[in-house]
Write a protein that holds these residues in place. Sequence first.
Motif, PDB file in Angstrom:
ATOM      1  N   THR A 190     -66.215 -29.885 -24.522  1.00  0.00           N
ATOM      2  CA  THR A 190     -67.739 -29.474 -24.503  1.00  0.00           C
ATOM      3  C   THR A 190     -68.138 -27.997 -24.913  1.00  0.00           C
ATOM      4  OG1 THR A 190     -67.951 -28.992 -21.967  1.00  0.00           O
ATOM      5  CG2 THR A 190     -68.286 -31.348 -22.980  1.00  0.00           C
ATOM      6  N   SER A 276     -56.101 -32.646 -17.334  1.00  0.00           N
ATOM      7  CA  SER A 276     -56.791 -31.567 -17.413  1.00  0.00           C
ATOM      8  C   SER A 276     -57.662 -30.956 -16.353  1.00  0.00           C
ATOM      9  CB  SER A 276     -57.741 -31.604 -18.933  1.00  0.00           C
ATOM     10  OG  SER A 276     -58.618 -30.496 -18.863  1.00  0.00           O
ATOM     11  N   HIS A 397     -50.883 -28.083 -19.090  1.00  0.00           N
ATOM     12  CA  HIS A 397     -50.911 -28.947 -18.040  1.00  0.00           C
ATOM     13  C   HIS A 397     -49.629 -29.232 -17.311  1.00  0.00           C
ATOM     14  CE1 HIS A 397     -54.341 -31.134 -20.545  1.00  0.00           C
ATOM     15  NE2 HIS A 397     -54.596 -30.082 -19.833  1.00  0.00           N
TER      16      HIS A 397
HETATM   17  N1  LIG Z   1     -61.053 -24.797 -29.917  1.00  0.00           N
HETATM   18  C1  LIG Z   1     -60.853 -24.933 -28.454  1.00  0.00           C
HETATM   19  N2  LIG Z   1     -60.377 -23.824 -27.839  1.00  0.00           N
HETATM   20  C2  LIG Z   1     -59.761 -24.218 -26.625  1.00  0.00           C
HETATM   21  N3  LIG Z   1     -59.931 -25.458 -25.876  1.00  0.00           N
HETATM   22  C3  LIG Z   1     -60.559 -26.345 -26.621  1.00  0.00           C
HETATM   23  C4  LIG Z   1     -60.897 -26.341 -28.078  1.00  0.00           C
HETATM   24  N4  LIG Z   1     -61.332 -27.401 -28.505  1.00  0.00           N
HETATM   25  C5  LIG Z   1     -61.227 -28.326 -27.625  1.00  0.00           C
HETATM   26  N5  LIG Z   1     -60.652 -27.822 -26.389  1.00  0.00           N
HETATM   27  C6  LIG Z   1     -60.236 -28.366 -25.247  1.00  0.00           C
HETATM   28  O1  LIG Z   1     -61.242 -28.248 -24.467  1.00  0.00           O
HETATM   29  C7  LIG Z   1     -60.833 -28.666 -22.996  1.00  0.00           C
HETATM   30  C8  LIG Z   1     -61.920 -28.052 -21.915  1.00  0.00           C
HETATM   31  O2  LIG Z   1     -63.211 -28.824 -22.026  1.00  0.00           O
HETATM   32  P1  LIG Z   1     -64.714 -28.611 -21.635  1.00  0.00           P
HETATM   33  O3  LIG Z   1     -64.995 -27.225 -22.380  1.00  0.00           O
HETATM   34  O4  LIG Z   1     -65.272 -29.742 -21.735  1.00  0.00           O
HETATM   35  O5  LIG Z   1     -64.266 -27.955 -20.030  1.00  0.00           O
HETATM   36  S1  LIG Z   1     -65.470 -27.973 -19.074  1.00  0.00           S
HETATM   37  O6  LIG Z   1     -65.781 -29.378 -18.619  1.00  0.00           O
HETATM   38  O7  LIG Z   1     -66.692 -27.377 -19.762  1.00  0.00           O
HETATM   39  O8  LIG Z   1     -65.027 -27.281 -17.856  1.00  0.00           O
HETATM   40  C9  LIG Z   1     -59.629 -27.824 -22.935  1.00  0.00           C
HETATM   41  O9  LIG Z   1     -58.739 -28.653 -22.223  1.00  0.00           O
HETATM   42  P2  LIG Z   1     -57.348 -28.117 -21.571  1.00  0.00           P
HETATM   43  O10 LIG Z   1     -56.552 -28.067 -22.768  1.00  0.00           O
HETATM   44  O11 LIG Z   1     -57.015 -29.219 -20.676  1.00  0.00           O
HETATM   45  O12 LIG Z   1     -57.604 -26.856 -20.632  1.00  0.00           O
HETATM   46  C10 LIG Z   1     -59.152 -27.728 -24.322  1.00  0.00           C
HETATM   47  O13 LIG Z   1     -58.122 -28.663 -24.559  1.00  0.00           O
END
Ligand SMILES: Nc1ncnc2c1ncn2[C@@H]1O[C@H](COP(=O)(O)OS(=O)(=O)O)[C@@H](OP(=O)(O)O)[C@H]1O
Length: 478
Positions: A190, A276, A397
């Motif tokens: 998001t 995650s 992860h």
């Molecule tokens: N461009 C880019 N850069 C970094 N990360 C990215 C991107 N696009 C999608 N994601 C994925 O976004 C995951 C985090 O999701 P959210 O932003 O919805 O998290 S939150 O609910 O607001 O905490 C985060 O999850 P994790 O990989 O598990 O950390 C990322 O996989």
Amino acid sequence: MLEQFTVGTHAQAEDDSSDKKRLRSNALWEMTPEALGTCSLLTLAQMRGTLFQSDSCQVPMEYSPFLHILHVVPSSHVRNKLFVFCIMLSLWVYMIYCCVGYCSTVPNLTYSSVRRNENDAATDNRDSSLGASRDLLNNENELDSRGDEWNEVRSEAKAVDDNAMSGFLNETESKKFPQAIIIGVKKGGTRALLEFLRLHPDIRAVGAEPHFFDRNYDKGLEWYRELMPKSSEDQLTMEKTPSYFVTREVPSRIYSMSKDTKLIVVVRNPVTRAISDYTQTRSKKPDIPSFESLTFKNMSAGLIDTTWSAVQIGMYARHLERWLQFFPMEQLLFVSGERLITDPAGEMTRVQDFLRLRRVVTEKYFHFNPTKGFPCLKRPEVNTKPHCLGKTKGRTHPNIDPQVVRTLRDFYKPFNRKFYKMTDSLLSILLPQYEINEATDETQRERHPGQHVRVAIVFVTIRSHHGVDNRSAHHKHT
Ligand SMILES: Nc1ncnc2c1ncn2[C@@H]1O[C@H](COP(=O)(O)OS(=O)(=O)O)[C@@H](OP(=O)(O)O)[C@H]1O
């Protein structure tokens, strides 16, 4: 070197009598000392480096190169003009400085109030997020709530500054309720989506998560609107709070704000999403039990604990049912969290079309950073370094017992199928990997920073619930 000057409306360090006359005929010099009193002008004059001083305020003044220059300027008329020009210039610089929010002595236009409201929201989020049970993850969005990612503070501040400036220049701008909201899902991607959208000139979005409809509803709609950045008639106001999607009361509340609100849900393989979510919690509370033990109510019986929020959030169909009681499906857009990584521009095309925006955010805004393993943002018009999301996005992860992963995947199958049925055919292209395409399932990969191998989602023609070739259906849409 000290020099004594006796100047002002009565005398000046100047011999030329015609210049004196010119000087006296200048209203500024003649009137101001009387009007302002004695030494106040002196102070002003000293600040500006001039040599004027009233009779009653004779003090030694230090030699200044500026004064020297004034001496050699042939005409006092020119000097006066220069002086007035300097004052005007200083005033303008000061006003602009104040208007963009850096000046504490003048009430600025929007910056501090927006910032304060955002900070309030973040504080409230933290306060109100502590109470829930069986939700180890409840206070985990703290960082994201503050919108701290991706130089977001900077981009947010810039956006607010822009708003402040444009608000100053354009009085038609006002704070509006969001016409579109990213309602979920937590850990779906998001933040990335919101930041991609904020590149669009027709979007104004609040950076922090307001959590209005779930945690701050009692503060009232006006409180909510105050959080929003100013926008013009042509711009869409947006916010994102991922917990809305799974909070029972939220659909009716958003509906009563506006039944036309567009809703965006970023979905991700529910198993990966759960991991995650767990990873985020563990980064703050390293002592929590293992993912495996939290997943089960009874491990030997294979009974999954559906009260654990990390598991519950991924039961998308169940949450969606509640939304469909208030909103028609056409008002919801499901974005693939996986495609947001592998094909951000493609996914942004869908989002911009859904929001009826010009397709501004295209490939040229993205740069895949192989070290981070994610697309980062660049502004094509300026040659600056691409900005990536912060460290809390894209965490490594932990390795999860493959048997537990399989059990979870089986657990989600009926929910996923129902979810595909409820949503449109396009989604069945985007999501089947959650069920069968293990080659593209992130949960099968151990992820190491710097060695991310992101496999592009393969568009295989697999079971379509609508009997269409998935690939062509996709092309038709985009
Ligand atoms: N461009 C880019 N850069 C970094 N990360 C990215 C991107 N696009 C999608 N994601 C994925 O976004 C995951 C985090 O999701 P959210 O932003 O919805 O998290 S939150 O609910 O607001 O905490 C985060 O999850 P994790 O990989 O598990 O950390 C990322 O996989």
